[in-house]
Design a protein around this motif. Structure first.
Motif, short mmCIF file in Angstrom:
data_model
loop_
_atom_site.label_atom_id
_atom_site.label_comp_id
_atom_site.label_asym_id
_atom_site.label_seq_id
_atom_site.Cartn_x
_atom_site.Cartn_y
_atom_site.Cartn_z
N CYS A 1 -7.48 15.31 9.89
CA CYS A 1 -8.62 14.48 9.48
C CYS A 1 -8.66 14.22 7.98
CB CYS A 1 -9.91 15.15 9.94
SG CYS A 1 -11.42 14.44 9.24
N MET A 2 -8.62 15.26 7.19
CA MET A 2 -8.82 15.10 5.75
C MET A 2 -7.67 14.36 5.06
SD MET A 2 -11.87 16.05 5.39
CE MET A 2 -12.14 16.12 3.64
N PHE B 1 -8.12 11.45 -7.13
CA PHE B 1 -9.42 12.07 -6.97
C PHE B 1 -9.48 13.37 -7.78
CE2 PHE B 1 -9.70 9.98 -2.62
CZ PHE B 1 -10.64 9.04 -3.04
N PRO B 2 -10.53 13.54 -8.56
CA PRO B 2 -10.72 14.83 -9.23
C PRO B 2 -10.93 15.92 -8.18
CG PRO B 2 -12.19 13.15 -10.15
CD PRO B 2 -11.56 12.57 -8.92
N SER B 3 -10.56 17.14 -8.52
CA SER B 3 -10.68 18.26 -7.57
C SER B 3 -12.11 18.44 -7.08
CB SER B 3 -10.19 19.56 -8.21
OG SER B 3 -8.81 19.48 -8.44
N ARG B 4 -13.09 18.21 -7.95
CA ARG B 4 -14.48 18.40 -7.51
C ARG B 4 -14.86 17.35 -6.46
NH1 ARG B 4 -14.67 16.20 -12.55
NH2 ARG B 4 -15.92 14.33 -12.81
N THR C 1 -6.77 9.77 2.16
CA THR C 1 -5.79 8.76 1.76
C THR C 1 -6.37 7.36 1.90
OG1 THR C 1 -3.91 10.17 2.32
CG2 THR C 1 -3.49 7.80 2.20
N LEU C 2 -7.02 7.08 3.01
CA LEU C 2 -7.63 5.76 3.21
C LEU C 2 -8.71 5.50 2.16
CD1 LEU C 2 -7.79 5.66 7.10
CD2 LEU C 2 -6.13 4.52 5.60
N LEU D 1 0.87 -1.18 0.00
CA LEU D 1 0.00 0.00 0.00
C LEU D 1 0.91 1.23 0.00
CD1 LEU D 1 -2.67 -1.16 2.59
CD2 LEU D 1 -2.85 -1.15 0.11
N LEU D 2 1.35 1.60 -1.19
CA LEU D 2 2.32 2.67 -1.34
C LEU D 2 1.82 4.00 -0.78
CD1 LEU D 2 3.46 1.82 -4.97
CD2 LEU D 2 4.61 1.22 -2.83
N GLU D 3 0.52 4.21 -0.85
CA GLU D 3 -0.06 5.47 -0.37
C GLU D 3 0.19 5.67 1.12
OE1 GLU D 3 -2.82 3.61 -3.47
OE2 GLU D 3 -1.76 2.93 -1.70
N LEU D 4 0.22 4.58 1.88
CA LEU D 4 0.37 4.68 3.33
C LEU D 4 1.81 4.94 3.75
CD1 LEU D 4 -2.02 1.82 4.46
CD2 LEU D 4 -2.55 4.19 3.89
N HIS D 5 2.73 4.89 2.79
CA HIS D 5 4.14 5.13 3.08
C HIS D 5 4.55 6.57 2.78
CE1 HIS D 5 5.11 0.93 3.92
NE2 HIS D 5 4.20 0.66 3.00
#
Length: 136
Positions: free
Chosen positions: A58-59, A81-84, A64-65, A16-20
């Motif tokens: 929080c955000m 995620f798109p900006s909207r 990320t999760l 889970l590369l995002e969590l690193h």
């Protein structure tokens, strides 16, 4: 996009590369340590820390999760995620936690600066965390 090389299928065993990423790990660690110290009463924090640290972290943590789950559902490590969607997430959290929850429970108080903290956290996520998680 399947043939463009941008879309990557997630294979078993892929970390889970995002969590690193340092911002996510730092936000989660700071929030966790803050809560442990706050609940244990070992440290007394200034009011602005107790009022806004959770809202600021929080955000990035929540988004990320959510991004990890979305990437696993779509099997696309390049998804961002798109900006909207980010604006919608910020509005949703702001309305629920600063508008609705304080009306339902006297334990919670609405604070416009919490909305600003959510916005800053969303912006930090947008700049530093909302990137493709492609293995090298």
């Amino acid at each position: 996009m399947a043939g463009s090389g941008i879309s990557r299928v997630i294979r078993p065993g892929v970390k889970l590369l995002e969590l690193h990423r340092p911002l996510f790990a730092g936000a989660a660690a700071v929030y966790g340590l803050f809560k442990v110290l706050q609940l244990s009463h070992w440290v007394s924090f200034p009011t602005y820390i107790t009022s806004y640290l959770a809202d600021l972290t929080c955000m990035p943590i929540l988004l990320t999760l959510t991004l990890v789950v979305q990437r696993r559902l779509t099997q696309n490590l390049a998804f961002i995620f798109p900006s909207r969607w980010l604006v919608a997430a910020w509005l949703y959290v702001s309305v629920v936690f600063e508008g609705l929850v304080p009306q339902w429970s006297s334990r919670y108080v609405s604070d416009p600066l919490d909305v600003v903290a959510y916005a800053l956290g969303t912006l930090a996520f947008r700049i530093w965390l909302n990137r493709p998680a492609l293995p090298h």
